[in-house]
Design a protein around this motif. Structure first.
Motif, mmCIF file in Angstrom:
data_model
loop_
_atom_site.group_PDB
_atom_site.id
_atom_site.type_symbol
_atom_site.label_atom_id
_atom_site.label_comp_id
_atom_site.label_asym_id
_atom_site.label_seq_id
_atom_site.Cartn_x
_atom_site.Cartn_y
_atom_site.Cartn_z
ATOM 1 N N MET A 18 -1.270 -10.869 0.930
ATOM 2 C CA MET A 18 -2.165 -9.752 1.233
ATOM 3 C C MET A 18 -3.122 -9.462 0.074
ATOM 4 O O MET A 18 -4.209 -8.935 0.292
ATOM 5 N N LEU A 19 -2.730 -9.803 -1.139
ATOM 6 C CA LEU A 19 -3.645 -9.623 -2.273
ATOM 7 C C LEU A 19 -4.890 -10.480 -2.070
ATOM 8 O O LEU A 19 -6.009 -10.032 -2.311
ATOM 9 N N GLU A 59 0.906 -3.518 8.197
ATOM 10 C CA GLU A 59 2.007 -3.068 9.059
ATOM 11 C C GLU A 59 2.763 -4.245 9.668
ATOM 12 O O GLU A 59 3.961 -4.152 9.905
ATOM 13 N N SER A 60 2.081 -5.360 9.911
ATOM 14 C CA SER A 60 2.762 -6.539 10.472
ATOM 15 C C SER A 60 3.796 -7.099 9.500
ATOM 16 O O SER A 60 4.702 -7.817 9.905
ATOM 17 N N PHE A 61 3.664 -6.759 8.218
ATOM 18 C CA PHE A 61 4.636 -7.169 7.200
ATOM 19 C C PHE A 61 5.615 -6.040 6.889
ATOM 20 O O PHE A 61 6.372 -6.112 5.916
ATOM 21 N N CYS A 62 5.586 -4.970 7.681
ATOM 22 C CA CYS A 62 6.454 -3.790 7.520
ATOM 23 C C CYS A 62 6.145 -3.024 6.235
ATOM 24 O O CYS A 62 7.028 -2.435 5.615
ATOM 25 N N TRP A 63 4.885 -3.007 5.851
ATOM 26 C CA TRP A 63 4.387 -2.208 4.729
ATOM 27 C C TRP A 63 3.356 -1.256 5.290
ATOM 28 O O TRP A 63 2.556 -1.633 6.142
ATOM 29 N N THR A 64 3.370 -0.011 4.826
ATOM 30 C CA THR A 64 2.402 0.978 5.303
ATOM 31 C C THR A 64 1.350 1.248 4.230
ATOM 32 O O THR A 64 1.635 1.157 3.031
ATOM 33 N N VAL A 65 0.168 1.600 4.681
ATOM 34 C CA VAL A 65 -0.938 1.919 3.786
ATOM 35 C C VAL A 65 -1.174 3.424 3.855
ATOM 36 O O VAL A 65 -1.211 4.005 4.932
ATOM 37 N N SER A 66 -1.338 4.042 2.705
ATOM 38 C CA SER A 66 -1.599 5.478 2.664
ATOM 39 C C SER A 66 -2.523 5.792 1.493
ATOM 40 O O SER A 66 -2.825 4.925 0.674
ATOM 41 N N ALA A 67 -2.917 7.007 1.418
ATOM 42 C CA ALA A 67 -3.725 7.521 0.310
ATOM 43 C C ALA A 67 -4.950 6.662 0.038
ATOM 44 O O ALA A 67 -5.225 6.289 -1.088
ATOM 45 N N ILE A 68 -5.714 6.380 1.088
ATOM 46 C CA ILE A 68 -6.917 5.575 0.918
ATOM 47 C C ILE A 68 -8.037 6.463 0.395
ATOM 48 O O ILE A 68 -8.384 7.466 1.000
#
Length: 69
Positions: A18-19, A59-68
């Motif tokens: 993802m990086l 999300e497909s890797f079960c990681w969530t994104v927040s605080a954008i």
């Protein structure tokens, strides 16, 4: 300078590809250390990028994104 600053939350193996995919990098040395394989704890990793994050792909890797920012 990065246009987007965001935090990803997850546990288990960090989706290192993802990086490359989001063209992002860890904000601080502690964020880079949190990417290390074998860490099973829930962790928050602050990332910087010139691009907006691909939230659904994280999300497909079960990681969530927040605080954008």
């Amino acid at each position: 300078m990065a246009k987007h600053i965001y935090t990803v939350k997850g546990s288990g193996d960090f989706p290192i590809d993802m990086l490359r995919y989001d063209e992002c990098w860890p904000d601080q040395p502690a964020d880079a250390e949190a990417i290390a394989p074998g860490n099973r704890e829930i962790r928050y990793i602050k990332l910087l990028s010139d691009r907006y994050p691909t939230v659904h792909r994280w999300e497909s890797f079960c990681w969530t994104v927040s605080a954008i920012d």
